[in-house]
Design an enzyme around this catalytic site. Structure first.
Site, PDB file in Angstrom:
ATOM      1  CG  MET A   1      -2.019  -1.051   1.170  1.00  0.00           C
ATOM      2  SD  MET A   1      -3.419  -0.581   0.139  1.00  0.00           S
ATOM      3  CE  MET A   1      -4.268   0.547   1.243  1.00  0.00           C
ATOM      4  N   GLY A   2       1.766   1.372   0.957  1.00  0.00           N
ATOM      5  CA  GLY A   2       2.578   2.577   1.086  1.00  0.00           C
ATOM      6  C   GLY A   2       3.407   2.863  -0.151  1.00  0.00           C
TER       7      GLY A   2
ATOM      8  CE  LYS B   1      -9.953  -0.018   4.837  1.00  0.00           C
ATOM      9  NZ  LYS B   1      -9.338  -1.217   5.379  1.00  0.00           N
TER      10      LYS B   1
ATOM     11  CD  GLU C   1     -12.876  -6.282   2.237  1.00  0.00           C
ATOM     12  OE1 GLU C   1     -12.035  -7.111   2.645  1.00  0.00           O
ATOM     13  OE2 GLU C   1     -12.615  -5.083   2.046  1.00  0.00           O
TER      14      GLU C   1
END
Length: 310
Positions: A11-12, A173, A180
């Protein structure tokens, strides 16, 4: 705008690339020399330590952490408080428990630092498609970071927003990931049922492709399921062990604490536990979808519920 980025994993690293491609100056730090070199090749400014990173940013600084939740995040924040100055901002883009976030924000506020918690969704597709950004913290600080969020989001005017005070971003989130779980479980069960109806000889990939267009159940998760079935129709190379990464557990615990019934999400979480003990096609499809959107590899290890400081 300039930003410090700590953690250049899946991700980063991609978030850094997206920011660089849009003209932002990104100063980076990661323990992996290979990850640092890759970011530097893209135009990022590599550093040797968090102190070095802070020295290469102009005040008021903004430093984004993309490190694992729990101890790694706690230790990184502890180090940052020693090198940052008053009015600097620490951004936590990982999947931290929102209770930890509220505590950390209060601690940093006492030191004159701002803390923004950003629920970040998009997985390995975020570089191309953009990330869903759910930001919690002081409104003025979030507004100051607008150029960063507008670049990371799918478009400047959509896919991101300030959802509330400190902790709200990670709370939203957390619920997002619980939802999800439920959506993925429904798809997995439906396709598993069709696979068991052997007398019809159903082509699951064909059906997934049909549902992708015009159907009320069309979604990105269905697109990913279709891709997985196209690559390996019987999912023979997919491990049926489906890991629960923590947020689903936190969502169920929160629902119990506030007295809110979420039976679908709870059942989906229990099914992931079940997958860790039995082999089933539906579990393989769940894992295939996880790998498609987030690059998650199956890990045969039950992750304990972590609620640091609670």
């Amino acid at each position: 705008m300039e930003l410090g980025m700590i953690g250049l994993g899946k991700m980063g690293g991609n978030m850094t690339r997206r920011l660089l491609h849009d003209g932002h100056r990104v100063v980076v730090y990661d323990r992996s020399a290979e990850a640092m070199d890759a970011a530097a090749d893209e135009g990022a400014v590599p550093t040797e330590s968090l102190e070095d990173l802070a020295s290469r940013l102009s005040a008021p600084r903004a430093v984004w952490m993309m490190v694992p939740s729990g101890t790694p995040t706690e230790e990184t924040i502890g180090q940052l408080t020693g090198v940052l100055e008053k009015d600097d901002t620490v951004i936590d883009g990982g999947n931290s428990n929102y209770n930890d976030t509220v505590r950390r924000a209060a601690t940093l506020e006492e030191r004159g630092l701002h803390y923004v918690d950003v629920g970040t969704s998009g997985g390995v597709w975020g570089l191309k498609e953009g990330y869903s950004i759910m930001a919690g913290g002081e409104a003025a600080v979030v507004e100051r970071l607008r150029p960063i969020f507008e670049t990371l989001a799918p478009a400047p005017e959509r896919g991101w927003g300030h959802v509330g005070p400190s902790g709200a971003g990670h709370f939203v989130k957390m619920v997002h990931n619980g939802v999800e779980y439920g959506l993925m479980q429904a798809y997995a069960e439906g396709f598993d049922l069709m696979r068991h109806k052997t007398e019809f000889g159903l082509d699951l990939h064909q059906i997934a492709e049909i549902w992708r267009y015009g159907s009320v159940v069309r979604s990105w998760l269905l697109d990913l399921a279709a891709d997985a079935l196209a690559e390996d129709y019987a999912l023979e190379d997919v491990d049926p062990y489906v890991q629960d990464s923590g947020e689903g557990r936190w969502t169920v615990v929160e629902a119990i604490e506030v007295g809110c019934m979420i039976p679908v999400i709870t059942a989906a979480l229990e099914q992931r536990f079940s997958s860790q003990e039995a082999e089933k096609f539906g579990f393989k499809l769940l894992n295939a979808m996880r790998n498609q959107f987030g690059g998650h590899e199956s890990q045969r290890k039950v992750k304990p519920l972590h609620r640091e400081g609670a």
